[in-house]
Write an enzyme that holds these catalytic residues in place. Structure first.
Site, short mmCIF file in Angstrom:
data_model
loop_
_atom_site.label_atom_id
_atom_site.label_comp_id
_atom_site.label_asym_id
_atom_site.label_seq_id
_atom_site.Cartn_x
_atom_site.Cartn_y
_atom_site.Cartn_z
N ILE A 173 0.86 -1.19 0.00
CA ILE A 173 0.00 0.00 0.00
C ILE A 173 0.89 1.24 0.00
O ILE A 173 1.78 1.37 0.82
CB ILE A 173 -0.92 0.03 1.24
N HIS A 174 0.62 2.13 -0.93
CA HIS A 174 1.33 3.40 -1.02
C HIS A 174 0.36 4.43 -1.60
O HIS A 174 -0.81 4.12 -1.82
CB HIS A 174 2.60 3.26 -1.87
#
Length: 163
Positions: free
Chosen positions: A12-13
């Site tokens: 997740i970014h």
């Protein structure tokens, strides 16, 4: 229901939080990653990167497969994140998956004998074999970095490298 498994080194970014969660209009994301499932600091960072209103589960690959196959999950749209093609393959072999997106993989891999399929996909021999197995599945398998880019079939990537 797994709408997509995205293979991305970073899990997740910002792009996942801002772009992809809206693209798929999901309110459930699952990080299927054995290391993250055991690392409380990484879990906190992943949860902090998750947008408000989206529930994130961080589980081992095997635990995630159990969740995906639970009848209670049948009608929940889930966006799944892994950091290896091998993990995406394992999930796809045991669960119903609409598509697999091999987006950003292997760029931080320090092993030898890597095959660079493009600037975003670099595979060590094990990951390359997993990618060839993924390609054989009856699932849309693509390289799609952001929604405004065209989708490129994994077959095309492998074909260009003599896969």
């Amino acid at each position: 229901m797994i709408i997509q498994i995205r293979v991305d080194d970073r899990l997740i970014h910002g792009q996942i939080a801002v772009v992809w969660s809206k693209q798929f209009n999901v309110n459930h994301m699952v990080v299927a990653n054995d290391r993250a499932a055991k690392n409380e600091i990484q879990q906190m960072a992943l949860k902090m990167a998750t947008p408000n209103g989206i529930k994130v589960l961080i589980r081992s690959v095997d635990d995630a497969i159990q969740i995906f196959n639970n009848p209670k999950s049948k009608d929940i749209k889930m966006f799944v994140l892994t950091d290896t093609i091998r993990d995406a393959l394992k999930i796809a072999q045991h669960c119903k998956v609409e598509s697999i997106n091999v987006a950003n993989v292997g760029r931080f891999d320090t092993s030898e004998n890597k095959t660079k399929l493009n600037s975003d996909v670099v595979c060590n021999p094990d990951e390359l074999e997993a990618l060839k197995e993924v390609e054989k599945l009856d699932i849309e398998t693509i390289h799609w970095v952001i929604p405004t880019n065209p989708k490129v079939s994994i077959s095309k990537l492998l074909e260009n490298k003599g896969g």
